[in-house]
Design an enzyme around this catalytic site. Structure first.
Site, PDB file in Angstrom:
ATOM      1  N   TYR A   1       0.829  -1.218   0.000  1.00  0.00           N
ATOM      2  CA  TYR A   1       0.000   0.000   0.000  1.00  0.00           C
ATOM      3  C   TYR A   1       0.857   1.259   0.000  1.00  0.00           C
ATOM      4  O   TYR A   1       0.402   2.334  -0.368  1.00  0.00           O
ATOM      5  CB  TYR A   1      -0.916   0.032   1.234  1.00  0.00           C
ATOM      6  CG  TYR A   1      -2.034  -0.969   1.169  1.00  0.00           C
ATOM      7  CD1 TYR A   1      -1.776  -2.299   0.931  1.00  0.00           C
ATOM      8  CD2 TYR A   1      -3.346  -0.573   1.352  1.00  0.00           C
ATOM      9  CE1 TYR A   1      -2.789  -3.226   0.875  1.00  0.00           C
ATOM     10  CE2 TYR A   1      -4.379  -1.493   1.298  1.00  0.00           C
ATOM     11  CZ  TYR A   1      -4.090  -2.823   1.058  1.00  0.00           C
ATOM     12  OH  TYR A   1      -5.105  -3.728   1.008  1.00  0.00           O
TER      13      TYR A   1
ATOM     14  N   LYS B   1       3.075 -15.345   3.075  1.00  0.00           N
ATOM     15  CA  LYS B   1       3.169 -16.142   1.843  1.00  0.00           C
ATOM     16  C   LYS B   1       4.656 -16.417   1.621  1.00  0.00           C
ATOM     17  O   LYS B   1       5.245 -16.068   0.587  1.00  0.00           O
ATOM     18  CB  LYS B   1       2.521 -15.336   0.691  1.00  0.00           C
ATOM     19  CG  LYS B   1       2.334 -16.087  -0.600  1.00  0.00           C
ATOM     20  CD  LYS B   1       1.268 -17.145  -0.552  1.00  0.00           C
ATOM     21  CE  LYS B   1       1.189 -17.887  -1.871  1.00  0.00           C
ATOM     22  NZ  LYS B   1       0.450 -19.148  -1.786  1.00  0.00           N
TER      23      LYS B   1
ATOM     24  N   ASP C   1      -3.236 -18.383   1.735  1.00  0.00           N
ATOM     25  CA  ASP C   1      -4.276 -19.158   1.051  1.00  0.00           C
ATOM     26  C   ASP C   1      -4.884 -20.189   1.999  1.00  0.00           C
ATOM     27  O   ASP C   1      -6.100 -20.399   2.036  1.00  0.00           O
ATOM     28  CB  ASP C   1      -3.746 -19.807  -0.243  1.00  0.00           C
ATOM     29  CG  ASP C   1      -2.307 -20.285  -0.126  1.00  0.00           C
ATOM     30  OD1 ASP C   1      -1.609 -19.885   0.835  1.00  0.00           O
ATOM     31  OD2 ASP C   1      -1.859 -21.069  -0.980  1.00  0.00           O
TER      32      ASP C   1
ATOM     33  N   ASP D   1      -6.221  -7.034   4.978  1.00  0.00           N
ATOM     34  CA  ASP D   1      -7.354  -6.351   4.345  1.00  0.00           C
ATOM     35  C   ASP D   1      -8.349  -7.401   3.820  1.00  0.00           C
ATOM     36  O   ASP D   1      -9.560  -7.336   4.078  1.00  0.00           O
ATOM     37  CB  ASP D   1      -6.804  -5.499   3.187  1.00  0.00           C
ATOM     38  CG  ASP D   1      -7.812  -4.513   2.643  1.00  0.00           C
ATOM     39  OD1 ASP D   1      -8.980  -4.565   3.060  1.00  0.00           O
ATOM     40  OD2 ASP D   1      -7.444  -3.693   1.786  1.00  0.00           O
TER      41      ASP D   1
ATOM     42  N   ASP E   1     -12.141  -8.965   5.733  1.00  0.00           N
ATOM     43  CA  ASP E   1     -13.436  -8.881   5.048  1.00  0.00           C
ATOM     44  C   ASP E   1     -14.071 -10.270   4.984  1.00  0.00           C
ATOM     45  O   ASP E   1     -15.269 -10.437   5.183  1.00  0.00           O
ATOM     46  CB  ASP E   1     -13.281  -8.345   3.615  1.00  0.00           C
ATOM     47  CG  ASP E   1     -13.487  -6.840   3.550  1.00  0.00           C
ATOM     48  OD1 ASP E   1     -13.239  -6.180   4.574  1.00  0.00           O
ATOM     49  OD2 ASP E   1     -13.886  -6.335   2.488  1.00  0.00           O
TER      50      ASP E   1
END
Ligand code: NAD
Length: 361
Positions: A143, A191, A223, A247, A251
């Site tokens: 970001y 990851k 994942d 993020d 959600d």
């Protein structure tokens, strides 16, 4: 008696509707417990661009720095979502605010009220008892990483995923400390099989875990975490992750809580704390008066607990929400097939019910 200065930053869309009720709840708490809260207001996002041309005017930033806590709504407007080339954008205000205030730790408690077990798309027997606390890093990662640019006449684009050891350590420390006060389990999500920044993340958390022998640490690829969150949410206690993965995962985890409209968050650094729902400006329902204000109200509970150390006041807010749900009242987003027609309330009506409960608890 201490006076607390609270800055309300509604932003755009339903941010305005839900923070109105966050503030009314703070006023109700002040009345009940004899506190003095003073309120000011500041602009951000599309609303600020319209008024000043700047998504985070200097005046807003100054007010934020001078306040004891910030109640934030959301930013975003469809005009920019449909125009990726727009140079001045609402979310620039959000990102700059987080960076300027040093809000590197985003805490997102994911806890389902029993009353909402049927509102989730996940089976009740899988959900019941889930209680997760996410620590999402908020001021680093892809970001903010540089370079971020277009090349090749605009036909190639790149962003930079970057973390320093220091950035990982300071959020990890908060997560380890929180795990100690809970079920003593920390899941660090990365990851590391593919990304160098994730390998640094994992290495740093592994080193730090030596100082927290009482906390069980597991490392999980993002994942796998996405899959396990809906398969076995109860297996998580504290989850620590970077900005991008956090993020997306939070959600997803909002489905555990029934709706985006139920999830609160706290963004913390070394100074003023900021409290906000995890949802956005929801242009599809903005202005209709049907937004669920409970995420904003539960953000107020986090503010009372974390910034003002008012545990009883914070619990009162949570209990008022719980009791309102127990009485059967719902906003549309969390109604299920057992909800009676007269119990589906709009933003204002459910806000009133919660404020009334606070007065009576
Ligand atoms: P969103 O969170 O605004 O909405 C997603 C869906 O959830 C929508 O259908 C919406 O109606 C529903 N929803 C969200 N909050 C609700 C509430 N309180 N009550 C009832 N229903 C609710 O996400 P989006 O649609 O992807 O994004 C809309 C805008 O918000 C975009 O411009 C995006 O950039 C911005 N955004 C801002 C933030 C922030 O300010 N922190 C976060 C996410 C998205």
């Amino acid at each position: 008696m201490t006076t607390y200065k609270i800055l309300v930053v509604p932003g755009d869309g339903i941010g305005v509707e839900v923070t109105t009720w966050g503030r009314k709840v703070l006023e109700a708490i002040a009345r009940k417990f004899n506190h003095t809260f003073t309120f000011d207001q500041a602009l951000i996002g599309h609303t600020a661009i319209e008024a000043t041309g700047n998504p985070l005017p200097d005046e807003s930033l100054e007010k934020m720095r001078a306040s004891d806590a910030i109640l934030f709504g959301a930013v975003g407007h469809p005009r920019y979502d449909n125009d990726p080339s727009a140079k001045v954008r609402p979310e620039q205000g959000l990102l700059r605010m987080r960076k300027e205030l040093g809000l590197y730790a985003n805490l997102r408690p994911i806890k389902l009220f029993d009353e909402l077990l049927d509102a989730s798309s996940i089976k009740p027997e899988i959900l019941r008892g889930s209680d997760i606390l996410f620590f999402r890093e908020l001021t680093g990662d892809v970001y903010f990483g540089q370079p971020r640019e277009r090349r090749d006449n605009g036909n190639t684009a790149l962003d930079t995923m970057i973390y320093s050891r220091y950035e990982v350590e300071r959020i990890a420390r908060r997560a380890f400390d929180a795990a100690r006060t809970r079920r003593k389990k920390l899941t660090s999500v990365d990851k590391a099989n593919v990304l160098e920044s994730s390998r640094l993340w994992r290495e740093t958390v592994q080193e730090m875990s030596k100082s927290y022998p009482d906390v069980e640490v597991e490392h999980m690829f993002v994942d796998t975490a996405a899959m396990k969150l809906i398969k076995d949410p109860r297996s998580f206690d504290v989850v620590l992750t970077g900005n991008l993965f956090g993020d997306i995962l939070t959600d997803e985890a909002s489905q555990i809580a029934g709706s985006m409209g139920m999830l609160a968050s706290a963004s913390l650094g070394d100074q003023t704390g900021l409290y906000e729902p995890i949802h956005g400006s929801a242009p599809d329902i903005a202005g209709k008066g049907i937004a669920n204000p409970m995420a904003s109200i539960l953000s107020v509970a986090l503010m009372l607990d974390i910034s003002f150390e008012m545990k009883a006041e914070s619990d009162t807010v949570i209990r008022a929400v719980e009791q309102t749900l127990k009485d059967g009242y719902r906003t549309r987003d969390i109604a299920d097939n057992q909800t009676q027609i007269g119990q589906i309330l709009d933003t204002h009506q459910i806000g009133e019910k919660i404020v009334e409960k606070i007065g009576r608890l």
